[in-house]
Design a protein around this motif. Structure first.
Motif, PDB file in Angstrom:
ATOM      1  N   ARG A  49       0.825  -1.219   0.000  1.00  0.00           N
ATOM      2  CA  ARG A  49       0.000   0.000   0.000  1.00  0.00           C
ATOM      3  C   ARG A  49       0.857   1.267   0.000  1.00  0.00           C
ATOM      4  N   ALA A  50       0.262   2.319  -0.543  1.00  0.00           N
ATOM      5  CA  ALA A  50       0.905   3.637  -0.495  1.00  0.00           C
ATOM      6  C   ALA A  50       0.867   4.139   0.954  1.00  0.00           C
ATOM      7  N   PRO A  51       1.704   5.112   1.281  1.00  0.00           N
ATOM      8  CA  PRO A  51       1.675   5.671   2.629  1.00  0.00           C
ATOM      9  C   PRO A  51       0.284   6.192   3.027  1.00  0.00           C
ATOM     10  N   ASP A  52       0.056   6.220   4.326  1.00  0.00           N
ATOM     11  CA  ASP A  52      -1.187   6.728   4.903  1.00  0.00           C
ATOM     12  C   ASP A  52      -1.503   8.110   4.302  1.00  0.00           C
ATOM     13  N   PRO A  53      -2.775   8.359   3.921  1.00  0.00           N
ATOM     14  CA  PRO A  53      -3.129   9.650   3.304  1.00  0.00           C
ATOM     15  C   PRO A  53      -2.743  10.848   4.162  1.00  0.00           C
ATOM     16  N   ARG A  54      -2.771  10.698   5.489  1.00  0.00           N
ATOM     17  CA  ARG A  54      -2.382  11.820   6.371  1.00  0.00           C
ATOM     18  C   ARG A  54      -0.885  12.097   6.248  1.00  0.00           C
ATOM     19  N   ALA A  55      -0.104  11.037   6.122  1.00  0.00           N
ATOM     20  CA  ALA A  55       1.350  11.206   5.940  1.00  0.00           C
ATOM     21  C   ALA A  55       1.620  11.839   4.576  1.00  0.00           C
ATOM     22  N   GLN A  56       0.893  11.390   3.562  1.00  0.00           N
ATOM     23  CA  GLN A  56       1.087  11.946   2.210  1.00  0.00           C
ATOM     24  C   GLN A  56       0.755  13.433   2.180  1.00  0.00           C
ATOM     25  N   ALA A  57      -0.384  13.801   2.808  1.00  0.00           N
ATOM     26  CA  ALA A  57      -0.826  15.207   2.770  1.00  0.00           C
ATOM     27  C   ALA A  57       0.183  16.090   3.495  1.00  0.00           C
ATOM     28  N   CYS A  58       0.657  15.612   4.609  1.00  0.00           N
ATOM     29  CA  CYS A  58       1.602  16.388   5.421  1.00  0.00           C
ATOM     30  C   CYS A  58       2.917  16.585   4.655  1.00  0.00           C
ATOM     31  N   ALA A  59       3.403  15.514   4.037  1.00  0.00           N
ATOM     32  CA  ALA A  59       4.657  15.601   3.285  1.00  0.00           C
ATOM     33  C   ALA A  59       4.495  16.506   2.064  1.00  0.00           C
ATOM     34  N   LEU A  60       3.346  16.401   1.410  1.00  0.00           N
ATOM     35  CA  LEU A  60       3.124  17.193   0.192  1.00  0.00           C
ATOM     36  C   LEU A  60       3.156  18.693   0.491  1.00  0.00           C
ATOM     37  N   ARG A  61       2.683  19.068   1.682  1.00  0.00           N
ATOM     38  CA  ARG A  61       2.739  20.490   2.067  1.00  0.00           C
ATOM     39  C   ARG A  61       4.173  20.980   2.179  1.00  0.00           C
ATOM     40  N   ARG A  62       5.126  20.042   2.315  1.00  0.00           N
ATOM     41  CA  ARG A  62       6.547  20.436   2.338  1.00  0.00           C
ATOM     42  C   ARG A  62       7.229  20.046   1.023  1.00  0.00           C
ATOM     43  N   GLY A  63       6.402  19.823  -0.008  1.00  0.00           N
ATOM     44  CA  GLY A  63       6.952  19.587  -1.347  1.00  0.00           C
ATOM     45  C   GLY A  63       7.441  18.179  -1.601  1.00  0.00           C
ATOM     46  N   VAL A  64       7.012  17.228  -0.756  1.00  0.00           N
ATOM     47  CA  VAL A  64       7.487  15.849  -0.913  1.00  0.00           C
ATOM     48  C   VAL A  64       6.312  14.942  -1.285  1.00  0.00           C
ATOM     49  N   ASP A  65       6.401  14.310  -2.452  1.00  0.00           N
ATOM     50  CA  ASP A  65       5.337  13.426  -2.949  1.00  0.00           C
ATOM     51  C   ASP A  65       5.654  11.982  -2.556  1.00  0.00           C
ATOM     52  N   LEU A  66       4.814  11.414  -1.689  1.00  0.00           N
ATOM     53  CA  LEU A  66       5.052  10.038  -1.241  1.00  0.00           C
ATOM     54  C   LEU A  66       4.183   9.020  -1.986  1.00  0.00           C
ATOM     55  N   SER A  67       3.398   9.491  -2.966  1.00  0.00           N
ATOM     56  CA  SER A  67       2.353   8.629  -3.530  1.00  0.00           C
ATOM     57  C   SER A  67       2.898   7.399  -4.252  1.00  0.00           C
ATOM     58  N   VAL A  68       4.155   7.455  -4.687  1.00  0.00           N
ATOM     59  CA  VAL A  68       4.695   6.313  -5.442  1.00  0.00           C
ATOM     60  C   VAL A  68       5.275   5.225  -4.529  1.00  0.00           C
ATOM     61  N   LEU A  69       5.406   5.524  -3.240  1.00  0.00           N
ATOM     62  CA  LEU A  69       6.013   4.539  -2.334  1.00  0.00           C
ATOM     63  C   LEU A  69       5.019   3.430  -2.009  1.00  0.00           C
ATOM     64  N   GLN A  70       5.563   2.250  -1.714  1.00  0.00           N
ATOM     65  CA  GLN A  70       4.731   1.084  -1.369  1.00  0.00           C
ATOM     66  C   GLN A  70       5.308   0.413  -0.141  1.00  0.00           C
ATOM     67  N   ALA A  71       4.439   0.106   0.824  1.00  0.00           N
ATOM     68  CA  ALA A  71       4.919  -0.503   2.071  1.00  0.00           C
ATOM     69  C   ALA A  71       5.515  -1.885   1.803  1.00  0.00           C
ATOM     70  N   ARG A  72       6.604  -2.141   2.474  1.00  0.00           N
ATOM     71  CA  ARG A  72       7.193  -3.475   2.403  1.00  0.00           C
ATOM     72  C   ARG A  72       7.697  -3.857   3.792  1.00  0.00           C
ATOM     73  N   ARG A  73       7.886  -5.151   3.960  1.00  0.00           N
ATOM     74  CA  ARG A  73       8.379  -5.654   5.229  1.00  0.00           C
ATOM     75  C   ARG A  73       9.892  -5.729   5.223  1.00  0.00           C
TER      76      ARG A  73
END
Ligand code: 4NP
Length: 160
Positions: A49-73
């Motif tokens: 899964r992509a990062p939690d939407p709250r983490a994505q929104a927070c990072a995006l406000r600082r210019g960082v796009d996390l949408s392409v990341l995928q959780a792994r173990r």
């Protein structure tokens, strides 16, 4: 090449935020071609899964796009492949220390070791809290990332 792996519990909040923000910092410092960054979870229930939407929104406000990341173990091979395994909190640290082969124990760090001026040692888990928890996490990650970059620049010539 220096390889850095950020580790938290789920790999959907803290470690992907660190992954994205540290990568942005490396790009700005002209060091993204010599430092590879990744993240993983010790017990993720969210594989793929992509990062939690709250983490994505927070990072995006600082210019960082996390949408392409995928959780792994976290995988035991990570101890061989990475030079720094950076834990977000003491629980993650203990987990890494418990499973790392002896030859790789020295690679394991607590993230806020690199920001001693904060006098804090853990990045708190924001998953069950409100939005302000994510802002606080990102503030701590920024400080830790600055310190980690300075450490890499001091120790690894190619990153300067
Ligand atoms: P993280 O946060 O370790 O920062 O990714 C968590 C994400 C998910 C869960 C716990 C912590 N969880 O219980 O699903």
């Amino acid at each position: 090449m220096v390889r850095v792996l950020f580790v938290c519990l789920g790999n959907v909040c803290r470690s992907p935020m660190a992954h994205g923000l540290f990568h942005q910092m490396l790009e700005r410092a002209g060091a993204s071609h010599v430092v590879e960054v990744d993240s993983a979870g010790t017990h993720t229930f969210h594989i793929g899964r992509a990062p939690d939407p709250r983490a994505q929104a927070c990072a995006l406000r600082r210019g960082v796009d996390l949408s392409v990341l995928q959780a792994r173990r976290l995988d035991v091979l990570d101890f061989e492949e990475f030079d720094y395994l950076v834990a977000m909190d003491r629980e993650n640290l203990q987990h890494l220390l418990a499973i790392a082969p002896p030859a790789h124990q020295h690679k394991i760090h607590l993230f806020l070791e690199f920001a001693p001026e904060l006098h804090e040692d853990e990045i708190p888990d924001p998953y069950f809290g409100g939005p302000s928890g994510f802002e606080r996490v990102l503030d701590l990650i920024e400080e830790g990332s600055r310190g980690l970059l300075e450490h890499l620049q001091a120790v690894h010539r190619a990153t300067r």
